[in-house]
Design an enzyme around this catalytic site. Structure first.
Site, PDB file in Angstrom:
ATOM      1  N   GLU A  46       0.717   4.084   1.405  1.00  0.00           N
ATOM      2  CA  GLU A  46       0.960   4.674   2.726  1.00  0.00           C
ATOM      3  C   GLU A  46       2.033   3.898   3.488  1.00  0.00           C
ATOM      4  O   GLU A  46       2.898   4.488   4.149  1.00  0.00           O
ATOM      5  CB  GLU A  46      -0.331   4.719   3.541  1.00  0.00           C
ATOM      6  N   HIS A  65       0.855  -1.188   0.000  1.00  0.00           N
ATOM      7  CA  HIS A  65       0.000   0.000   0.000  1.00  0.00           C
ATOM      8  C   HIS A  65       0.894   1.242   0.000  1.00  0.00           C
ATOM      9  O   HIS A  65       1.905   1.291   0.710  1.00  0.00           O
ATOM     10  CB  HIS A  65      -0.917   0.006   1.227  1.00  0.00           C
ATOM     11  N   SER A  98     -12.279   8.423   0.244  1.00  0.00           N
ATOM     12  CA  SER A  98     -11.816   9.040  -0.999  1.00  0.00           C
ATOM     13  C   SER A  98     -12.899   9.082  -2.071  1.00  0.00           C
ATOM     14  O   SER A  98     -12.624   9.388  -3.231  1.00  0.00           O
ATOM     15  CB  SER A  98     -10.581   8.288  -1.533  1.00  0.00           C
TER      16      SER A  98
END
Length: 316
Positions: A132, A130, A274
């Site tokens: 992040e 991911h 999002s």
């Protein structure tokens, strides 16, 4: 014109855009307004195709890496955060960059840096690959952070110096999933240090709580969100774990599987952090074309968090 059976749609609130996503999108839009097109964006600014396509139509160019950006151009880093080498590479390439990393992700970055500076090994609870997680692990030298993805990882991880150990978490994980992993780590390593305030962001926590609040009332739940959106996928899991018979992720109304809704009389709806509200409205409008829709909203908390865009853009 409505037709067919009655359908109660239960809207979870809060849902959709969080402050970090809104800030990131505003950074791209304001950069376009101030400097004109094109503005380059490294990776998807947030994990949502509708948002990315909308920004592309305004003049944003999305790239995988900085070597695709011409010298002197304006480039924005995504809300998920980037390893430290990325800003360094942007400076070396003479790029004018703006960092749209969510402030709550930046908080985790600083925690990891501080633990590393204090000589602690850091366990990062998150999902491999991911953006992040890649960004957070990239704040310190390679090997300084150990990724923990599962309960089994927590049970089997080997730590050379358990007296100097800390943990951090990806901000978009399931609250329940992290709770179980942290319980294992704390039982194995009583001296492990954690953040003063949990890393899972307020928006993730609130959206999961709202979905849990409607799960028992719904025959099924649709989560508006992208397949690569961690927090959206966690909402599907939260709905099922809280007792909803079935739940699914849907990018937008055009992706609805109508056969899946045949036996559904009460449909829960939410959206990942999002996903814009316009996609929820699109879903409701589409449902109204097939069913006699009654709308209900279940709100668990009011959100008033705002993250400001960088000062050099506010001056515009």
């Amino acid at each position: 014109m409505t037709q067919g059976k009655d359908l109660t749609v239960i809207l979870a609130a809060p849902r959709g855009f969080c402050a970090g996503v809104q800030r990131a999108i505003s950074i791209v839009e304001t950069t376009l307004e101030k400097y004109g097109a094109p503005v380059y964006v490294r990776h998807e600014i947030v994990h949502n195709k509708f948002v990315v396509d909308s920004l592309r139509a305004k003049g944003a160019i999305f790239v995988k890496e900085l070597d695709e950006v011409p010298s002197g151009a304006h480039v924005v880093f995504s809300a998920h955060g980037v390893p430290k080498v990325i800003p360094q590479a942007a400076i070396a390439a003479n790029l004018d960059f703006l960092d749209a990393t969510c402030p709550l992700v930046s908080k985790v970055h600083r925690e990891v840096e501080q633990h590393h500076a204090a000589g602690r090994t850091v366990l990062l609870v998150g999902h491999r690959g991911h953006p992040e997680v890649i960004g957070t692990m990239g704040q310190v030298p390679e090997g300084s952070v150990i990724l923990i993805e599962t309960d089994d990882d927590a049970r089997t991880v080997v730590i050379e110096d358990p007296e100097n150990l800390a943990y951090a978490t990806q901000t978009t994980l399931s609250v329940d999933e992290v709770k179980d992993i942290l319980a294992i780590l704390k039982a194995r390593f009583p001296h492990i240090q954690g953040p003063r305030k949990e890393d899972i962001c307020y928006a993730t926590t609130n959206r999961q709580a709202a979905v849990k609040a409607i799960a028992a009332q719904a025959d099924a739940i649709i989560i508006i969100g992208a397949p690569n959106s961690s927090n959206s996928n966690r909402l599907v899991e939260a709905a099922l774990a809280a007792g909803c018979p079935k739940a699914t992720l849907c990018q937008r109304a055009t992706d609805i599987d109508w056969a899946w809704l045949e036996s559904v009389n009460r449909l829960g709806v939410s959206a990942g952090a999002s996903a814009p509200e316009v996609l929820v409205e699109e879903l409701i409008n589409t449902l109204q074309q097939r069913f006699n829709v009654t709308l209900q909203e279940v709100k668990v908390i009011d959100e008033d968090v705002v993250f400001h865009i960088p000062a050099k853009l506010r001056k515009a």
